[in-house]
Design a protein around this motif. Sequence first.
Motif, PDB file in Angstrom:
ATOM      1  N   GLY A 142       0.906  -1.184  -0.084  1.00 24.99           N
ATOM      2  CA  GLY A 142      -0.027  -0.089   0.216  1.00 24.99           C
ATOM      3  C   GLY A 142       0.877   1.490   0.105  1.00 24.99           C
ATOM      4  O   GLY A 142       0.433   2.414  -0.607  1.00 24.99           O
ATOM      5  N   GLU A 158      -5.078  -7.157  -2.598  1.00 22.82           N
ATOM      6  CA  GLU A 158      -5.851  -6.529  -3.865  1.00 22.82           C
ATOM      7  C   GLU A 158      -7.470  -6.763  -3.367  1.00 22.82           C
ATOM      8  O   GLU A 158      -8.225  -5.923  -3.654  1.00 22.82           O
ATOM      9  N   CYS A 173      -8.610  -5.008  -0.289  1.00 24.90           N
ATOM     10  CA  CYS A 173      -8.725  -3.221  -0.661  1.00 24.90           C
ATOM     11  C   CYS A 173     -10.020  -3.029  -1.368  1.00 24.90           C
ATOM     12  O   CYS A 173     -10.654  -2.177  -1.200  1.00 24.90           O
ATOM     13  N   SER A 199     -13.019  -0.828  -0.085  1.00 28.28           N
ATOM     14  CA  SER A 199     -13.295   0.479  -0.973  1.00 28.28           C
ATOM     15  C   SER A 199     -15.014   0.108  -0.932  1.00 28.28           C
ATOM     16  O   SER A 199     -15.677   1.494  -0.777  1.00 28.28           O
ATOM     17  N   TYR A 210     -12.228   5.890   5.995  1.00 28.80           N
ATOM     18  CA  TYR A 210     -11.436   5.039   5.104  1.00 28.80           C
ATOM     19  C   TYR A 210     -10.810   5.936   4.005  1.00 28.80           C
ATOM     20  O   TYR A 210     -11.409   6.738   3.424  1.00 28.80           O
ATOM     21  N   ARG A 243      -2.408   1.675  -2.467  1.00 28.88           N
ATOM     22  CA  ARG A 243      -3.645   1.194  -2.164  1.00 28.88           C
ATOM     23  C   ARG A 243      -4.147   1.725  -0.638  1.00 28.88           C
ATOM     24  O   ARG A 243      -3.225   1.934   0.256  1.00 28.88           O
ATOM     25  N   GLY A 290      -5.955   0.086   1.762  1.00 35.81           N
ATOM     26  CA  GLY A 290      -5.954  -0.968   2.967  1.00 35.81           C
ATOM     27  C   GLY A 290      -7.278  -1.604   3.041  1.00 35.81           C
ATOM     28  O   GLY A 290      -8.108  -1.220   2.451  1.00 35.81           O
ATOM     29  N   GLY A 291      -7.236  -2.320   4.088  1.00 38.71           N
ATOM     30  CA  GLY A 291      -8.548  -3.413   3.993  1.00 38.71           C
ATOM     31  C   GLY A 291      -9.213  -2.845   5.228  1.00 38.71           C
ATOM     32  O   GLY A 291     -10.221  -3.733   5.511  1.00 38.71           O
TER      33      GLY A 291
END
Length: 374
Positions: free
Chosen positions: A184, A256, A259, A263, A280, A298, A300-301
């Motif tokens: 990320g 991937e 993330c 989103s 977020y 990215r 993040g989760g």
Amino acid sequence: MSGDSTRCVKAVAAEAHPGSPMQRGPVFAAPYQLSADEGTESDTYARASNPGWRDLESALAMLEGASGALVVGSGMSAVTVAVRTLLTAGDTVIVPADGYYQVRAYARERWEPLGITVHEVTTSDMASESTAALLASAEGTTVVVAETPANPSLDVVDLRALSRRCRDAGAVLVVDNTTATPLGQQPLELGADVVVASGTKALSGHSDLLMGYIAVSDAEFLAGMERERALSGTVLGPFETWLAHRSLGTAGLRFERQCANASAVADLVAAHPAAQRVRYPGLASDPSHAVASGQMRRFGGLVSFELGSAEQFHRFVAGSELLVSATSFGGLHTTADRRARWGDAVPDGFVRLSCGIEDTDDLLADVERALSGV
């Protein structure tokens, strides 16, 4: 730069030797056979070094863009080994007031009694003029520990700006990269001196081991921290080392999906009347979005939001088929953690949602159903 999955596969690839395994298995040994030509051995005793560590450390250094890395027994070990190496009595450390609560607890309970001055600064203020003034007034060595995005607030600090502040003051910047992972963001590229992280989370990603690591590009820092690891014994066992190295090869794929799920879930939760104060970094409406967009590849989760009470949190989890109530994050399963339970200074209904690798449509339907029952 190659894509994340390519980077991960290349990071764990073994040197090709016909007839040899494609991947090294775990090396179970405490002492190693010694040579009559003393001092020439790669390994003597497993608390000092072992081939599994070298494989994993090489992979982590590659992903972080570092010249070297050290693996340790947990993410907290990574923080404490790094900072203990850098500070002595009379020095100063700045820690995030809204980051992982155990770091603040350790600073107050262990560093302050040793004569180290501890300051707590919120992530949003880390790169501010007030922090610059604090750095300028500090005596001795100053270490700044930043966590970005912070856990659990998900605030983001401008690492380029903070690294400039630290360089101007002669301070050392340590960045906890756990939530973002090197997939990320790469803090060393953004000006940090040291990266620490919990590999327990998304990099190993299967909720089955504890592991931390330190990544640096300064050889003196690396040598000092390696010495501290050996003396303190905060080491990683051979089986966990192998598990982490094996798991790292799929980290790009898993992160991937995590993330992408985060989103989509953030968009859903932000529009739902049951949830308030959704955070977020990938949301265009998030206070940290502009800074995050400038330094993160990215976002993040993790998604955080607030429900009205602890009772509503438990109704939310009970109304779901996919959510697991658990602490930690970054695993295959989507988990919900009520952070006030652990002592974070957040409302009782604060939710840290860690998105797993479930199919996005299934997860969205499940979260919407769970929120409707709140």
